[in-house]
Design an enzyme around this catalytic site. Structure first.
Site, PDB file in Angstrom:
ATOM      1  N   HIS A  13     -17.458  40.330 -25.018  1.00  0.00           N
ATOM      2  CA  HIS A  13     -18.362  39.323 -24.416  1.00  0.00           C
ATOM      3  C   HIS A  13     -19.426  40.066 -23.616  1.00  0.00           C
ATOM      4  CE1 HIS A  13     -19.027  35.200 -22.447  1.00  0.00           C
ATOM      5  NE2 HIS A  13     -19.951  36.000 -21.951  1.00  0.00           N
ATOM      6  N   HIS A  15     -23.764  40.301 -22.535  1.00  0.00           N
ATOM      7  CA  HIS A  15     -25.167  39.836 -22.550  1.00  0.00           C
ATOM      8  C   HIS A  15     -26.063  41.072 -22.522  1.00  0.00           C
ATOM      9  CE1 HIS A  15     -24.064  35.641 -21.642  1.00  0.00           C
ATOM     10  NE2 HIS A  15     -23.060  36.196 -20.994  1.00  0.00           N
ATOM     11  N   LEU A  16     -26.857  41.239 -23.579  1.00  0.00           N
ATOM     12  CA  LEU A  16     -27.746  42.413 -23.633  1.00  0.00           C
ATOM     13  C   LEU A  16     -29.197  42.063 -23.332  1.00  0.00           C
ATOM     14  CD1 LEU A  16     -26.716  44.604 -26.710  1.00  0.00           C
ATOM     15  CD2 LEU A  16     -26.424  45.118 -24.283  1.00  0.00           C
ATOM     16  N   ARG A  17     -29.525  40.753 -23.319  1.00  0.00           N
ATOM     17  CA  ARG A  17     -30.925  40.310 -23.154  1.00  0.00           C
ATOM     18  C   ARG A  17     -31.761  40.822 -24.338  1.00  0.00           C
ATOM     19  NH1 ARG A  17     -28.315  36.992 -19.982  1.00  0.00           N
ATOM     20  NH2 ARG A  17     -27.985  37.707 -17.852  1.00  0.00           N
ATOM     21  N   ASN A  41     -27.489  33.594 -25.637  1.00  0.00           N
ATOM     22  CA  ASN A  41     -28.250  32.730 -24.714  1.00  0.00           C
ATOM     23  C   ASN A  41     -29.562  33.359 -24.272  1.00  0.00           C
ATOM     24  OD1 ASN A  41     -26.775  34.644 -23.177  1.00  0.00           O
ATOM     25  ND2 ASN A  41     -26.732  33.326 -21.380  1.00  0.00           N
ATOM     26  N   LYS A  99     -20.907  30.407 -30.276  1.00  0.00           N
ATOM     27  CA  LYS A  99     -20.697  30.250 -28.832  1.00  0.00           C
ATOM     28  C   LYS A  99     -21.017  28.836 -28.378  1.00  0.00           C
ATOM     29  CE  LYS A  99     -19.872  31.346 -24.603  1.00  0.00           C
ATOM     30  NZ  LYS A  99     -20.451  32.334 -23.704  1.00  0.00           N
ATOM     31  N   HIS A 136     -17.546  28.716 -23.292  1.00  0.00           N
ATOM     32  CA  HIS A 136     -17.798  28.759 -21.847  1.00  0.00           C
ATOM     33  C   HIS A 136     -17.099  27.536 -21.273  1.00  0.00           C
ATOM     34  CE1 HIS A 136     -20.129  29.841 -18.158  1.00  0.00           C
ATOM     35  NE2 HIS A 136     -19.702  28.619 -17.863  1.00  0.00           N
ATOM     36  N   HIS A 174     -14.211  34.636 -20.269  1.00  0.00           N
ATOM     37  CA  HIS A 174     -14.233  34.918 -18.827  1.00  0.00           C
ATOM     38  C   HIS A 174     -13.410  33.925 -18.001  1.00  0.00           C
ATOM     39  CE1 HIS A 174     -17.429  32.031 -19.363  1.00  0.00           C
ATOM     40  NE2 HIS A 174     -18.333  32.916 -19.709  1.00  0.00           N
ATOM     41  N   LEU A 219     -20.944  32.915 -13.249  1.00  0.00           N
ATOM     42  CA  LEU A 219     -20.282  31.679 -13.698  1.00  0.00           C
ATOM     43  C   LEU A 219     -19.319  32.008 -14.819  1.00  0.00           C
ATOM     44  CD1 LEU A 219     -23.308  29.253 -13.520  1.00  0.00           C
ATOM     45  CD2 LEU A 219     -21.230  29.158 -12.116  1.00  0.00           C
ATOM     46  N   ASP A 248     -18.570  40.207 -19.863  1.00  0.00           N
ATOM     47  CA  ASP A 248     -19.568  39.236 -19.426  1.00  0.00           C
ATOM     48  C   ASP A 248     -20.645  39.916 -18.591  1.00  0.00           C
ATOM     49  OD1 ASP A 248     -20.819  36.763 -19.248  1.00  0.00           O
ATOM     50  OD2 ASP A 248     -19.697  36.174 -17.464  1.00  0.00           O
ATOM     51  N   HIS A 252     -29.511  40.695 -14.514  1.00  0.00           N
ATOM     52  CA  HIS A 252     -30.706  39.941 -14.148  1.00  0.00           C
ATOM     53  C   HIS A 252     -31.564  40.823 -13.255  1.00  0.00           C
ATOM     54  CE1 HIS A 252     -29.504  35.833 -15.436  1.00  0.00           C
ATOM     55  NE2 HIS A 252     -28.278  36.193 -15.109  1.00  0.00           N
ATOM     56  N   ALA A 264     -27.016  33.287 -11.926  1.00  0.00           N
ATOM     57  CA  ALA A 264     -25.627  33.730 -12.103  1.00  0.00           C
ATOM     58  C   ALA A 264     -25.540  34.907 -13.056  1.00  0.00           C
ATOM     59  CB  ALA A 264     -24.792  32.571 -12.642  1.00  0.00           C
TER      60      ALA A 264
HETATM   61  C1  NCD Z   1     -24.399  34.671 -17.927  1.00  0.00           C
HETATM   62  C2  NCD Z   1     -25.865  35.056 -18.120  1.00  0.00           C
HETATM   63  O1  NCD Z   1     -26.524  35.402 -17.129  1.00  0.00           O
HETATM   64  O2  NCD Z   1     -26.329  35.045 -19.256  1.00  0.00           O
HETATM   65  N1  NCD Z   1     -24.125  34.508 -16.524  1.00  0.00           N
HETATM   66  C3  NCD Z   1     -22.926  34.536 -15.914  1.00  0.00           C
HETATM   67  O3  NCD Z   1     -22.865  34.281 -14.711  1.00  0.00           O
HETATM   68  N2  NCD Z   1     -21.820  34.817 -16.554  1.00  0.00           N
HETATM   69  C4  NCD Z   1     -24.076  33.449 -18.720  1.00  0.00           C
HETATM   70  C5  NCD Z   1     -22.596  33.144 -18.823  1.00  0.00           C
HETATM   71  O4  NCD Z   1     -21.846  33.823 -19.521  1.00  0.00           O
HETATM   72  O5  NCD Z   1     -22.156  32.178 -18.176  1.00  0.00           O
HETATM   73 ZN    ZN Z   2     -21.294  35.347 -20.545  1.00  0.00          ZN
END
Ligand code: NCD
Ligand code: ZN
Length: 345
Positions: A13, A15-17, A41, A99, A136, A174, A219, A248, A252, A264
């Site tokens: 899990h 997030h690479l943006r 996302n 997802k 989620h 998560h 989150l 996760d 940011h 988050a």
């Molecule tokens: C994630 C994100 O910033 O993309 N943020 C987080 O707090 N975990 C999104 C997610 O997995 O809820």
């Molecule tokens: Zn996530």
């Protein structure tokens, strides 16, 4: 113990943006992980096979040639996702799952699912084609307290999905509560969960006592030490294959987090395996780290274990206060503190 070798882990899990932000962080995961499930996302979200493969190509392009890392892509489920979208994704080996974000639950989830009834036909096809559903697990009802949203989701939504789709593979992502741990333990083998470093290392006191600390905010939000954090620690280090690694990691720009309305996400990819190693060592369960990090995830997804190994050495090092991030900075989880294990590169 001075060093420890493991089958190379995977991050189930991540997030690479995209764009410059992605290019700032992708190497960190690639140095640690054999594979990672890449969350969809983005803005706009990754909703179909073509978009997922284009995003994958962008990631591959950014990788240095000496690192073998395979991004496994996901589709972002919406009320409008079609059966064709699923059929197309199911034939593509580099797309591994779908997802499910309840609309409004988290970062860039506005376009997510508004009701489970609307996606029933799609879940039916996913079940048939053996495409896992990554969840989620939080309700978004304004009347439900943010600390209760995972429990209410399990009770009101997940329980129904599990019952109505008895052979759909599901990962509750998560997890943050003892309720979630117990639900996973009480269900069949096709239901598993990922656990993040921050939910193992911290609880809501770390975020809220002595000042509000935005870099602990993610989150689902951090919960209580007892019973929640303790239950997560026990589950992760138990050797039960239903629980495996998913950071996760969600970077940011620091200004987006250090704000009157901070977003988050906790950034942990810079030292994912070192953070988990610290947890397992503190729990006296170092021998369980490899299963959690490198074995149970591929077994759940029906993929081979990685051939390569990684070595961690006991060597104190200080987490930087910040990393470069798309021309700005991202603040890493536990910035400025000392970690006791280091990945040998
Ligand atoms: C994630 C994100 O910033 O993309 N943020 C987080 O707090 N975990 C999104 C997610 O997995 O809820
Ligand atoms: Zn996530």
């Amino acid at each position: 113990m001075k060093t420890i070798s493991l089958v190379k882990p995977d991050d189930w899990h991540l997030h690479l943006r995209s764009g410059p932000a992605m290019r700032s962080v992708v190497e960190m995961s690639a140095a640690q992980m054999g594979r990672a499930i890449i969350m969809p996302n983005l803005l706009p979200p990754i909703k179909n096979t073509n978009q997922a493969l284009a995003y994958r190509a962008e990631i591959m392009e950014a990788l240095p040639s000496d690192l073998s890392f395979s991004p496994l892509m996901t589709l972002y489920l919406t009320d409008k996702t079609t059966i064709k979208d699923i059929e197309s994704a199911a034939t593509e080996p580099n797309i591994i799952a779908v997802k499910f974000y309840p609309a409004g639950a988290t970062t860039n989830s506005q376009g997510g699912v508004t009701s489970i009834e609307k996606i029933s036909p799609v879940l039916e096809v996913m079940q048939k084609l053996d495409v896992p559903l990554l969840v989620h697990g939080e309700v978004t009802d304004a009347n439900v307290d943010i600390f209760d949203r995972e429990e209410v989701f399990i009770d009101k939504v997940l329980e129904k999905v599990v019952r109505n789709f008895p052979s759909l593979k599901i990962v509750l992502e998560h997890i943050t509560t003892k309720t979630a741990v117990d639900f996973i333990l009480g269900s069949s083998k096709r239901l598993a969960a990922t656990i993040t470093p921050q939910h193992l290392i911290a609880n809501r006191n770390h975020m809220l006592v002595g000042g509000i600390r935005p870099h602990y905010y993610c989150l689902p939000v951090l919960k209580r030490q007892k019973p929640d954090q303790k239950a997560l620690l026990k589950a992760a280090t138990s050797g039960n294959p239903k629980f495996f690694l998913g950071t996760d990691s969600a970077p940011h720009d620091r200004h987006e987090k250090e704000s009157a309305c901070g977003c988050a996400g906790v950034f942990s990819a810079y030292a994912a395996i070192e953070l988990y190693a610290a947890v397992f060592e503190a729990e006296g369960a170092m021998e369980k780290l490899e299963g959690f990090s490198s074995i149970f995830g591929p077994d759940f997804y029906g993929l081979p274990h990685n051939q390569e190994t990684v070595t961690l050495e006991r060597k104190a090092w200080k987490v930087p206060m910040q990393y470069e991030f798309g021309g700005s900075q991202v603040i890493p989880f536990l910035a400025g503190t000392e970690l006791s294990w280091r990945l040998v590169k």
